[in-house]
Design an enzyme around this catalytic site. Structure first.
Site, mmCIF file in Angstrom:
data_model
loop_
_atom_site.group_PDB
_atom_site.id
_atom_site.type_symbol
_atom_site.label_atom_id
_atom_site.label_comp_id
_atom_site.label_asym_id
_atom_site.label_seq_id
_atom_site.Cartn_x
_atom_site.Cartn_y
_atom_site.Cartn_z
ATOM 1 N N GLU A 166 7.751 -10.821 35.145
ATOM 2 C CA GLU A 166 8.459 -12.059 35.454
ATOM 3 C C GLU A 166 8.366 -12.474 36.925
ATOM 4 O OE1 GLU A 166 12.451 -11.617 33.946
ATOM 5 O OE2 GLU A 166 11.766 -11.622 31.872
ATOM 6 N N GLU A 355 9.452 -8.244 25.875
ATOM 7 C CA GLU A 355 10.909 -8.064 25.891
ATOM 8 C C GLU A 355 11.558 -9.057 24.945
ATOM 9 O OE1 GLU A 355 12.981 -8.252 29.671
ATOM 10 O OE2 GLU A 355 11.424 -7.063 30.640
HETATM 11 C C1 FCB Z 1 14.658 -9.807 31.782
HETATM 12 C C2 FCB Z 1 14.302 -8.653 32.707
HETATM 13 C C3 FCB Z 1 14.892 -7.344 32.297
HETATM 14 C C4 FCB Z 1 16.298 -7.484 31.774
HETATM 15 C C5 FCB Z 1 16.363 -8.564 30.709
HETATM 16 C C6 FCB Z 1 17.736 -8.735 30.083
HETATM 17 O O1 FCB Z 1 14.576 -11.000 32.467
HETATM 18 O O2 FCB Z 1 12.906 -8.518 32.779
HETATM 19 O O3 FCB Z 1 14.815 -6.479 33.392
HETATM 20 O O4 FCB Z 1 17.152 -7.724 32.806
HETATM 21 O O5 FCB Z 1 15.959 -9.777 31.271
#
Ligand code: FCB
Length: 450
Positions: A166, A355
């Site tokens: 990110e 994620e």
């Molecule tokens: C993302 C991050 C991760 C975590 C999730 C909930 O943006 O990459 O580290 O904080 O959110």
């Protein structure tokens, strides 16, 4: 009930990040990171929490790998702490740090789990911040040197790599708005940081190719699904600016070799300084795009809406609420929409969902067990949305739950719990939740009934 099967060789995993789980912030020669510095200041983090101990994974790694094996994970996505390897950001290597990740990779492989390494999940060495951090072009070179060392050490055993997690969060929240480390709020520094992150990414992909390592390499982006609040021209244009800021600014140079022109004009004097040849370096072919998906926004034009002139409201789907403790909107279909957008805009690149996950109301029984049906419902709905995207033609290679453990959730501290494994922060004991056992079945069946 329909049965959803995922493609052959689909990779099921769970993710963490170094600062969020390791602890041991100043042990065995590790240098300070910008997140150590940031969390040690007052009023930055809910309840004054920090990652000094976190899940103590640095000391409990072997037992943690055994837990992953029990759950049946095929892949484990983790990040390497750059200041654990180079305490000053460059120069002298901290061998104990290298040894830790060498052991982790070996133990994962022995457990039949494929390592998926993120080279940087936000924890820049503080020493490099003292030299200007990501807005300083030299940082991109230091990153490439750090990556080269990691490739040499681990490149023979790792299947999946990503350069950054990110980068928008680093550049925009860390340097543009200052709500994340290193806490700088300056739009020009933000976009300059983004350019240098991309440059570091491109140069790192290049040395990876030149080294002929066996794995695949990509980048992981935070991708919200955004839609205009109305069909007015102003709202449509505002939504486009959000997309350009959030992903076009990164994916256009990587896949198309150019920054979005109208967006660069909009940000005017805040646009980054680019040297001749930079875009060629950034425009390296990558093997996959990592997509982190959590939420959906409605975007409207607003005169008071800062540089981008936007007003963003989180929107849950009508049958979903917001997640507790952290207030993320829930919109599973937004994932299908987002993947459709990427498919069309960037020529259907291979994608891993790197994620996806949520917090739920959860209360352990006296045995420490948690029946987290809410999390199971959330993941199931997102897998269904993902399956739909695959049927529509998206090239999706894997799914990764955020997160393996409850952990340090940045400015929210330890309050939101994202894990499929509970961590008791008093005793540091681990307790797999019901979702971990449910996920085990999904992995075994390479799919689920819906
Ligand atoms: C993302 C991050 C991760 C975590 C999730 C909930 O943006 O990459 O580290 O904080 O959110």
């Amino acid at each position: 009930m329909t049965s959803m099967k995922f493609p052959k060789d689909f990779l099921w995993g769970a993710a963490t990040a170094s600062y969020q789980i390791e602890g041991a912030w100043n042990e065995d020669g590790k240098g300070e990171s910008i997140w150590d510095r940031f969390t040690h200041q007052p009023f930055k983090i809910l309840n004054g929490d920090n990652g000094d101990i976190a899940c103590d994974h640095y000391h409990r790694m072997p037992e943690d790998v055994q837990l992953m094996k029990k759950i049946g994970l095929q892949s484990y996505r983790f990040s390497i702490s750059w200041p654990r390897i180079f305490p000053a950001g460059y120069g002298e290597v901290n061998q104990k740090g290298v040894d830790f990740y060498n052991r982790l990779v070996d133990q994962l492989l022995a457990a039949g789990i494929s390592p998926n390494i993120t080279l940087n999940h936000w924890d820049l060495p503080q020493a490099l911040q003292e030299k200007g951090g990501w807005p300083n072009r030299d940082t991109a070179n230091y990153f490439t040197d750090y990556s080269a060392l990691i490739f040499k050490q681990l490149g023979d055993r790792v299947d999946l790599w990503s350069t950054f997690n990110e980068p928008w969060v680093i550049s925009s929240l860390g340097y543009g708005d200052g709500i994340f480390a290193p806490g700088i709020s300056d739009k020009s520094q933000g976009y300059q940081a983004a350019h240098h992150l991309l440059l570091a990414h491109g140069n790192t992909v290049k040395i990876f190719r030149d080294g002929n390592y066996k794995g695949k390499i990509g980048i992981v982006l935070s991708m919200t699904n955004n839609r205009p609040a109305t069909q007015s021209e102003a709202d449509i244009a505002a939504c486009k600016r959000v997309n350009q800021d959030n992903y076009g600014f990164f994916l256009d140079p990587i896949y198309k070799g150019a920054y979005p022109k109208d967006f660069m004009e909009w940000i005017g004097p805040h646009a980054p300084k680019i040297k001749p040849g930079d875009l060629e370096k950034i425009n390296q072919p990558i093997d996959y795009l990592g997509v982190n998906y959590y939420m959906t926004f409605e975007v409207a034009f607003s005169n008071l809406g800062g540089l981008l002139k936007i007003d963003m409201q989180q929107k849950s789907a009508s049958n979903w609420d917001f997640t507790p403790e952290i207030g993320f909107s829930i919109n599973p279909d937004g994932l299908t929409t987002l993947l459709g957008y990427i498919r069309k805009e960037y020529n259907n690149p291979p994608i891993y969902i790197t994620e996806n996950g949520c917090t739920v109301e959860e209360k352990p029984n006296e045995e420490g067990f948690i029946m987290d049906w809410g999390r199971i419902d959330y993941i199931r709905a997102h897998l269904r949305a993902l399956h739909t995207a695959i049927q529509e033609g998206s090239d999706i290679r894997g799914y990764t739950v955020w997160s393996l453990f409850d952990n340090f959730e940045w400015t929210f501290g330890y309050k939101p719990r994202f894990g499929i494994i509970r961590v008791d922060y008093q005793t540091l004991e681990r307790y797999p939740k019901q979702s971990a056992f449910w996920y085990q079945e999904v992995i075994k069946n390479n799919g689920l009934d819906y």
